[in-house]
Design an enzyme around this catalytic site. Structure first.
Site, PDB file in Angstrom:
ATOM      1  N   CYS A 282       0.842  -1.183   0.000  1.00 20.21           N
ATOM      2  CA  CYS A 282       0.000   0.000   0.000  1.00 20.21           C
ATOM      3  C   CYS A 282       0.881   1.238   0.000  1.00 20.21           C
ATOM      4  O   CYS A 282       2.013   1.188   0.462  1.00 20.21           O
ATOM      5  CB  CYS A 282      -0.871   0.034   1.255  1.00 20.21           C
TER       6      CYS A 282
ATOM      7  N   HIS B 149      16.636  -4.410  -8.343  1.00 23.50           N
ATOM      8  CA  HIS B 149      15.388  -5.050  -7.914  1.00 23.50           C
ATOM      9  C   HIS B 149      15.612  -6.517  -7.585  1.00 23.50           C
ATOM     10  O   HIS B 149      14.756  -7.180  -7.028  1.00 23.50           O
ATOM     11  CB  HIS B 149      14.321  -4.899  -8.999  1.00 23.50           C
TER      12      HIS B 149
END
Ligand code: GLN
Ligand code: ZN
Length: 758
Positions: free
Chosen positions: A520, A698
């Site tokens: 979120c 990443h």
């Protein structure tokens, strides 16, 4: 009698219960029954919040992503997922994130690709298809939800993605054409509709947001064919469009053989009169009159006035709703206890938006007198916001109005500047640098937490950050990097850090919005004219520079990224807000320069995210966003080197605009998609310095010297070596020092080899 409905409710829960439940489950600390029970509880709570709606959505809840739910509903599961191992839930999480629980018996598989849902910051799992794909109905989960919802005694309306939008979102994994799968797909939707009708469902919401985008004749035909085939005698289809205007698709949307049409009356308010004219008289018109994409209170009087004539004309045929699913706004404003009361009164989260909807309905159905008190209160806050000195600062408005193009221009051209900077900075060929942040260790996080909760004094906190800066500088010197950074230890988040120091920004405690899966974001709320009371980064950068003879690159977040990652004002055009942000960053840039910074990086990680859905609207967006960057960056002297950074790899379509930023150096993401990205430089002669990211931050993998060198050699073929930099593809804050150090050593090693060999 106007009727109310909702297109979808946020799934995460008021306190992000879904996030924590999912994470416990994935760690192996709970079981499927517990997770399912949480899902049921949340859905019950969400239905309770929507109690006043005449039609309540079902099927909008999801354990990860509603597009992935559709793929499972349609039996479209990638073939790499073993359908005989584990439960459907296990398989679902394998597609979503590569594995189910922590120690998945199946090990890990390649997770589905993720991409942005239209122009929102929500990311969905891209459905995959091949020529072999066949769909098959797998309705158990949806039907169970429908039955639970029916048991609440409410009128319920299942919500699904329409076949054409679903197919459009699919990605072909071979050379087939996904549109060829349409007939098979329609067949499965027919079966689904039959099932839902058997459950006693009257209305189904079928989302076709592709209707607000530019689609080819082939896809328009697909819509025609689909809805002519899908007609069901006992099931009414509410065709939902949102996120923009219908434009050339307006008549198509109005004439498809469905029982009702939902349009976005916030973004497409001007079109509504045409829709009213075009819509056949037997159809329901649903107007999305409450903004589902921002957090501002609706001006109820104004909306009511606008709705009244439409309501008189349409009567029972008028439905009202939020403009889109409320997935994109936080759950409940009542949870906020620390927002300034005046600002809080201007806001409305999902729960409040549904209350606004209900007030509008009562106003339409029972007359304005019946909502007198509510209207008076609403008008009071709307007026307060309009006139608040917190929002409007004449000085800022005047500065923006007085902006001229020349303020966005450097003194000399890139080639002139480059010569001066070469002398001043004395850097080798293939200079090495990083993107800004270094690992945010547990120690930093704990210190920040204690500082925020007053368990750590300002002095102690500063000492802790300074120690961290010292460690970063020492480590970079040992590794042998050429342009150093201070490491961003003081920053929790690249937008929040600046927002907290700018006037015009507020922060919620629980204003979370789902980004993907359990992730979120809590976008800051930009409510007023932007002012920078004092320098935001100068002390840290000056301190870092005092520790080394090598140049330290100062680090800022650019105006476009600050804009695109915040909830922004709806009372002025985004370009104006962006220009205000640009002026604040410009002041910071000049202060940095005065304090001795020779290199300043202004990150525009989110420039691409603001692109409008329709390509026709791209040039205007790019024009004002590029201008804002130029205003923020280009007041510096020739000898000051401006860097920018962007973290995505699709540049081809906006490379011209990126060149227009006129940054001396741009660092970009390439390592995950090297050939694809560098290809753009075959066709576009990028004029300034560029650092193609050669270390994929990443992934926990450590790139070898050979890998880095080979990527750089590809770049050398396309860009003169004098203009190339060597750097990772993004900031390193999510990595561990143990991985970062050897990776950067390899980067420096590769650069040394390149200097000898090229
Ligand atoms: N300077 C930022 C960092 O290194 C850039 C982050 C980003 O591009 N998202 O963390
Ligand atoms: Zn990045």
């Amino acid at each position: 009698m106007a009727i109310t409905h909702n297109l979808g409710f946020p799934r995460i829960g008021k306190q992000r219960e879904l996030k924590f439940g999912l994470e416990r489950y994935w760690q192996g600390d709970s079981d499927p029954a517990t997770l399912e029970a949480l899902g049921n509880t949340l859905q019950q709570q969400h239905w309770a919040h929507q109690a006043d709606c005449d039609w309540v959505p079902v099927g909008d809840f999801s354990f990860y992503d509603h597009v992935l739910d559709m793929s499972f509903l349609l039996g479209n599961i990638p073939s790499r997922i073993d359908k005989d191992t584990g439960s459907e839930l296990d398989q679902y999480f394998r597609v979503a994130r590569g594995r189910s629980v922590g120690n998945d018996a199946c090990g890990s598989v390649k997770a589905g690709e993720m991409t942005k849902w239209f122009d929102t910051n929500y990311h969905y799992i891209v459905p995959e298809v091949t020529a072999e794909t066949t769909f098959s109905l797998n309705p158990a989960r949806l039907i169970a939800q429908v039955k639970n919802a029916i048991a609440t005694g409410k009128n319920i309306k299942p919500v699904i993605i329409g076949p054409v939008t679903y197919l459009w979102l699919c990605k072909e994994k071979d050379s087939s054409e996904r549109i060829d799968l349409l007939d098979d797909l329609i067949r499965v939707y027919q079966a689904l509709f039959a099932k839902l009708a058997q459950c006693g469902i009257e209305w189904i919401q079928v989302d076709e947001p592709i209707l607000v985008t530019e689609i080819s004749a082939e896809w328009k035909n697909a819509l025609q064919k689909t809805y002519h085939t899908l007609k069901h005698p006992n099931l009414n289809i509410l065709l939902a469009t949102y996120f923009g205007t219908l434009k050339e698709n307006l008549t198509l949307a109005c004439t498809l053989p469905v029982a009702g049409l939902h349009v976005d009356a916030i973004n497409a308010q001007e079109e509504v009169k045409h829709v009213v004219d075009w819509l056949p008289v037997h159809k329901v018109l649903s107007l999305g009159v409450i903004n589902g994409r921002n957090i501002w209170k609706t001006d109820l009087s104004q909306t009511l006035q606008w709705l009244q004539p439409i309501s008189s004309r349409l009567g029972e045929r008028l439905w009202i709703a939020p403009s889109c699913s409320l997935l994109h706004v936080p759950v409940d404003l009542d949870s906020e206890t620390q927002l300034a009361l005046d600002i809080k009164n201007w806001l409305s989260f999902a729960v409040q938006k549904l209350q606004e909807l209900n007030i509008l309905k009562r106003g339409l159905n029972d007359g304005v007198a019946s909502i007198q008190a509510e209207l008076a209160e609403n008008t009071l806050y709307i007026e307060q916001r309009k006139n608040s000195a917190k929002v409007h600062c004449a000085e800022v408005a005047a500065k923006v109005a007085a902006l001229t193009k020349s303020q966005g221009e450097r003194q000399s051209s890139y080639s002139e500047r480059a010569k001066i900077q070469k002398v001043g900075l004395n850097l080798p060929l293939f200079p090495t640098t990083t993107i800004g942040s270094f690992p945010q260790t547990q120690a930093i996080r704990t210190a920040r937490k204690h500082y925020k909760s007053n368990e750590l004094t300002n002095e102690d906190y500063k000492a802790c950050i300074r120690a961290e800066i010292e460690r970063s500088i020492k480590t970079q010197e040992t590794i042998g990097l050429d342009v150093l950074v201070h490491g961003e230890a003081e920053r929790n988040d690249m937008v929040e850090y600046f927002g907290e120091q700018l006037e015009g920004y507020a922060f919620s405690q629980y204003g979370w919005v789902q980004s993907y899966g359990s992730r979120c974001v809590k976008p800051p709320i930009l409510y007023g004219d932007i002012r920078r009371p004092e320098p935001m980064t100068v002390d840290w950068i000056a301190y870092a520079q005092s520790l080394t003879a090598k140049p330290v690159k100062a680090m800022l977040t650019g105006p476009v990224t600050l804009l695109n990652w915040s909830f922004v004002r709806d009372d002025q055009h985004r370009s104006i807000t962006c220009a205000q942000l640009a002026l604040a960053i410009r002041e910071e840039v000049l202060d940095l320069e005065r304090s001795g910074a020779k290199i300043i990086q202004i990150d525009e990680a989110a420039l691409r995210e603001g692109l409008p859905l329709r390509k026709a609207e791209w040039p205007y967006y790019l024009q004002w966003s590029v201008e804002a960057f130029r205003i923020s960056a280009n007041a510096v002297k020739d000898e000051t080197q401006i860097h920018t950074h962007m973290c995505y790899s699709e540049f081809n379509d906006i490379i011209g605009a990126i060149a227009e930023l006129d940054a001396d150096v741009i660092t970009i993401e390439t390592s995950r998609s090297d050939t694809q990205l560098l290809g753009v430089f075959d066709v576009f002669d990028y004029p300034n310095d560029i650092g193609p990211g050669v270390y994929d931050i990443h992934s926990p993998n450590i790139p070898t010297e050979a890998e880095i060198k080979s990527l750089m050699l590809k770049a050398v073929k396309r860009i003169p070596k004098e203009r190339l930099w060597v750097n990772p593809d993004c900031g390193l804050k999510t990595r561990r020092w143990e991985d970062v150090i050897p990776a950067l050593q390899n980067m420096v090693g590769a650069a040394k080899q390149l200097r000898c060999e090229c």
